[in-house]
Design an enzyme around this catalytic site. Sequence first.
Site, PDB file in Angstrom:
ATOM      1  N   SER A   1       0.861  -1.636  -0.149  1.00 23.43           N
ATOM      2  CA  SER A   1       0.370  -0.694  -0.311  1.00 23.43           C
ATOM      3  C   SER A   1       0.727   1.494   0.010  1.00 23.43           C
ATOM      4  CB  SER A   1      -1.035   0.457   1.498  1.00 23.43           C
ATOM      5  OG  SER A   1      -2.222  -0.717   0.890  1.00 23.43           O
TER       6      SER A   1
ATOM      7  N   LYS B   1       0.166   3.586  -2.656  1.00 23.53           N
ATOM      8  CA  LYS B   1      -1.170   4.858  -2.610  1.00 23.53           C
ATOM      9  C   LYS B   1       0.332   6.187  -2.456  1.00 23.53           C
ATOM     10  CE  LYS B   1      -4.499   1.743  -0.567  1.00 23.53           C
ATOM     11  NZ  LYS B   1      -3.539   0.713  -0.516  1.00 23.53           N
TER      12      LYS B   1
ATOM     13  N   SER C   1      -5.773   3.799   4.444  1.00 24.66           N
ATOM     14  CA  SER C   1      -5.387   2.723   3.299  1.00 24.66           C
ATOM     15  C   SER C   1      -6.571   1.975   2.728  1.00 24.66           C
ATOM     16  CB  SER C   1      -4.692   1.454   3.919  1.00 24.66           C
ATOM     17  OG  SER C   1      -3.898   1.681   2.815  1.00 24.66           O
TER      18      SER C   1
ATOM     19  N   LYS D   1       2.771   6.577   5.829  1.00 22.04           N
ATOM     20  CA  LYS D   1       1.973   5.660   4.491  1.00 22.04           C
ATOM     21  C   LYS D   1       2.263   4.169   5.728  1.00 22.04           C
ATOM     22  CE  LYS D   1      -1.094   4.240   2.544  1.00 22.04           C
ATOM     23  NZ  LYS D   1      -1.645   3.117   3.736  1.00 22.04           N
TER      24      LYS D   1
END
Length: 275
Positions: free
Chosen positions: A12, A15, A67, A176
């Site tokens: 992720s 992202k 997420s 993140k």
Amino acid sequence: QRNGDRQTSPASLTKIMTAVVAIERGGDLAATVTAHADDLIEGSAMGLRVGDRVTLEQLLWGVLLASGNDASEALARYVGGGSIPRFVDMMNEKARSLGLVNTHFANAHGLDAADHYSSALDLAELSRYALRSPVFAKMVAAPEHELIVSGRTYTIRNTNTLLLARPPVPGVTGVKTGFTDNAGDSLVASFDRDGRKMLVVVLGTTSRNEAALALVAYASEHFSALPAPLPLAPETTGVFPVPAPPVLMLPAWQRPLLRFVAEFTTPVQPIAGPR
């Protein structure tokens, strides 16, 4: 760094690029997007339902805090003009423009896929770029955010638990998290301690917070910020423009080895008159 250029699944952390492209190419963040059944894929989610009407800004919150794979799909479809592959092309185009030579995306959410990879150094460079966006920086720094979607009010929390820790982790400002079975535990984390900004990337760990904090502690102990002195005598600085000296972050043991040199591309006229 260790294995900084090695290509691996970014999970992720993908992202980060999804959000960058959406912010730069999506237009009005107040634009409304309708959730489709195809958006509700496996994995982490912001909680969309078929038919929900959400703004592009709300989807960005869902991408960066929860997420959400559902938010990533809806966002990619909208910004891609109805085509997720077109959005993924935008992601790869942006990667090339940033010089991310060990990065290629196959989707917008980060689930493992063939030809979907990045590296720690590329993700560090991408994150440094992304944090220049006030919208991105504000969102990734938020521990939680309240959403009102199709009449439902609920709170999403940041998957970056460094922002939720009690007692608080000093100076953490984002960025993140990522996880898949193939990628392992991953994290990009940013810190601001005593005015010094630090960015760490850990991929394929078993404890991303512990690994990231160990790197921050190492940087704090072994690196120092050193303003580079102007390599000019004070009386010469009025003759031609002199840029502000850079601040260098370097290992403490390297400080005695530094040598500063001024290189002039045009002739320098001597100063007339008494000195």
